[in-house]
Design an enzyme around this catalytic site. Structure first.
Site, PDB file in Angstrom:
ATOM      1  N   GLN A  32       0.822  -1.214   0.000  1.00  0.00           N
ATOM      2  CA  GLN A  32       0.000   0.000   0.000  1.00  0.00           C
ATOM      3  C   GLN A  32       0.854   1.261   0.000  1.00  0.00           C
ATOM      4  OE1 GLN A  32      -2.395  -0.995   3.429  1.00  0.00           O
ATOM      5  NE2 GLN A  32      -0.591  -1.716   4.520  1.00  0.00           N
ATOM      6  N   HIS A  63      -9.407   3.661  19.145  1.00  0.00           N
ATOM      7  CA  HIS A  63      -8.838   2.416  19.685  1.00  0.00           C
ATOM      8  C   HIS A  63      -9.509   1.979  20.987  1.00  0.00           C
ATOM      9  CE1 HIS A  63      -5.376   3.459  16.903  1.00  0.00           C
ATOM     10  NE2 HIS A  63      -5.837   2.302  16.491  1.00  0.00           N
ATOM     11  N   ASP A 107      -0.507  -8.889  10.773  1.00  0.00           N
ATOM     12  CA  ASP A 107      -0.685  -7.796   9.795  1.00  0.00           C
ATOM     13  C   ASP A 107       0.061  -8.174   8.525  1.00  0.00           C
ATOM     14  OD1 ASP A 107      -1.572  -4.545  10.075  1.00  0.00           O
ATOM     15  OD2 ASP A 107      -0.262  -5.095   8.386  1.00  0.00           O
ATOM     16  N   ASP A 139      -1.067 -12.489   5.470  1.00  0.00           N
ATOM     17  CA  ASP A 139      -2.452 -12.132   5.155  1.00  0.00           C
ATOM     18  C   ASP A 139      -3.361 -12.687   6.260  1.00  0.00           C
ATOM     19  OD1 ASP A 139      -4.708 -11.329   3.407  1.00  0.00           O
ATOM     20  OD2 ASP A 139      -5.049 -13.475   3.406  1.00  0.00           O
ATOM     21  N   ASP A 157      -8.951  -4.974  12.981  1.00  0.00           N
ATOM     22  CA  ASP A 157      -8.620  -3.548  12.871  1.00  0.00           C
ATOM     23  C   ASP A 157      -8.014  -3.330  11.489  1.00  0.00           C
ATOM     24  OD1 ASP A 157      -8.173  -0.904  13.405  1.00  0.00           O
ATOM     25  OD2 ASP A 157      -6.393  -1.244  14.629  1.00  0.00           O
ATOM     26  N   LEU A 158      -8.897  -3.333  10.510  1.00  0.00           N
ATOM     27  CA  LEU A 158      -8.456  -3.421   9.114  1.00  0.00           C
ATOM     28  C   LEU A 158      -8.669  -2.132   8.356  1.00  0.00           C
ATOM     29  CD1 LEU A 158     -10.084  -6.859   8.653  1.00  0.00           C
ATOM     30  CD2 LEU A 158      -7.635  -6.418   8.373  1.00  0.00           C
ATOM     31  N   THR A 159      -8.010  -2.032   7.230  1.00  0.00           N
ATOM     32  CA  THR A 159      -8.350  -0.973   6.290  1.00  0.00           C
ATOM     33  C   THR A 159      -9.778  -1.237   5.797  1.00  0.00           C
ATOM     34  OG1 THR A 159      -7.164  -2.364   4.714  1.00  0.00           O
ATOM     35  CG2 THR A 159      -6.032  -0.405   5.468  1.00  0.00           C
ATOM     36  N   ASP A 160     -10.401  -0.213   5.232  1.00  0.00           N
ATOM     37  CA  ASP A 160     -11.774  -0.365   4.729  1.00  0.00           C
ATOM     38  C   ASP A 160     -11.812  -1.462   3.661  1.00  0.00           C
ATOM     39  OD1 ASP A 160     -12.547   1.722   6.346  1.00  0.00           O
ATOM     40  OD2 ASP A 160     -12.057   3.221   4.842  1.00  0.00           O
ATOM     41  N   PRO A 164      -6.537  -5.421  -0.147  1.00  0.00           N
ATOM     42  CA  PRO A 164      -6.139  -6.657   0.544  1.00  0.00           C
ATOM     43  C   PRO A 164      -7.012  -7.064   1.734  1.00  0.00           C
ATOM     44  CG  PRO A 164      -4.556  -4.902   0.993  1.00  0.00           C
ATOM     45  CD  PRO A 164      -5.498  -4.382  -0.052  1.00  0.00           C
TER      46      PRO A 164
END
Ligand code: SAM
Length: 299
Positions: A32, A63, A107, A139, A157-160, A164
């Site tokens: 990214q 958080h 992660d 992954d 706690d991921l990206t939108d 990935p």
């Protein structure tokens, strides 16, 4: 306004400009684009692929909201799995629970964590070096699919849901997590904005509801993220709405947790949703996110 402006596309038809004092880091990892910038209003900010992930002004709101309602609802979360969370902010909150003996954090992006260790210490405060932590660079979906261990709590706690992380918002991923936490555990995920990304929020809620008996959405306003933001806990036994403020207070004290935002009184309040969000949930017309047709956030 003078100087440098960061242009963030919130979604089609909506953007914002954030005044930047200094670019701390800007580059690409294998997975990214990473921008870390000091801003006029929000302090230091992290952007991944142009989408804001946190600011030092209010990361504690995000958080603490992500971690404490779920972990405090569980009577004894000894083993915790975090998927994503490369800034270390969720990890720092999890480690505040004295009862936690082991945290596995998975992660996908090792280079990102080198950057956040270096430039976002204020967010993770050395949490990666705690002896209770095992870091795995992989992954998250692959990890879930192959995991034969048990955890008391899983935190996504991921990206939108773009790129990935998409396969971590599907029915199959949530079933895999249920196998990991069993009937005694609890999971939590962030769940987009109920106003700006309503389709995405409702899809995550519907998909979790196919797998778990108790699915509880709750919200927080995190100024640097822009819109009102949702989280959802899911479990077959643990209900964050059924736990009293007195019990939450007792657990906060017993576990030695200091917070800046979350309190036992707030715990009760955040699960009370505005009428229009309740109505949207009741309509029950959301789609299902599956491996074959994963949810993809609109740009
Ligand atoms: N606070 C955030 C927000 O507002 O969206 C999320 C924070 S965190 C920085 C997102 C993390 O998810 C990143 O560290 C990224 O590397 C990780 N990630 C994305 N896809 C992943 C995957 N498939 N497996 C594991 N981690 C993933």
């Amino acid at each position: 306004m003078g100087g440098l402006l960061y242009h963030e596309v919130i979604r089609r038809g909506l953007s914002r400009l954030i005044e930047v004092r200094r670019v701390v880091y800007s580059g690409r990892t294998r997975f990214q684009r990473v921008d870390i910038v000091d801003t006029e209003v929000f302090g230091r900010m992290l952007f991944l692929d142009g989408i804001s992930q946190l600011s030092t002004l209010d990361e504690h709101i995000y958080h603490e909201s992500l971690v404490h309602p779920a972990l405090l609802t569980h009577p004894e979360p000894r083993r915790v799995l975090i998927i994503g969370g490369g800034d270390g902010g969720a990890l720092e909150e999890v480690l505040k629970h004295r009862v936690v003996e082991e945290v596995v954090m998975v992660d996908i992006d090792e280079q990102l964590i080198s950057l956040t260790r270096r430039y976002l210490w204020e967010v993770n405060r050395g949490a990666f070096d705690d002896p209770r932590v095992q870091l795995i660079f992989r992954d998250g979906r692959e990890y879930i699919d192959e995991c034969s261990e048990n955890f008391d709590a899983v935190i996504l706690d991921l990206t939108d849901p773009l790129g990935p992380s998409r396969r971590l918002y599907t029915l199959e991923a949530y079933r895999g997590i249920r196998d990991i936490i069993g009937d005694e555990g609890i999971m939590v995920t962030h769940a987009e904005s109920p106003y700006i990304y309503q389709r995405e929020f409702l899809t995550i809620h519907r998909t979790l509801s196919e797998v778990y008996r108790i699915v509880r959405p709750y919200g927080a306003w995190i100024p640097s993220l822009g819109p009102y933001w949702m989280f959802i806990t899911a479990s077959n036994v643990h209900d964050p709405k059924a736990i009293s403020p007195g019990e939450i207070e007792r657990r906060l004290r017993e576990r030695g947790i200091e917070t800046k935002y979350y309190t036992s009184e707030l715990h009760g309040a955040i699960f009370t949703l505005p009428k229009n969000i309740m109505e949207a949930l009741k309509r029950g017309d959301a789609g299902l996110s599956t491996d074959e047709r994963p949810l993809e956030r609109l740009l």
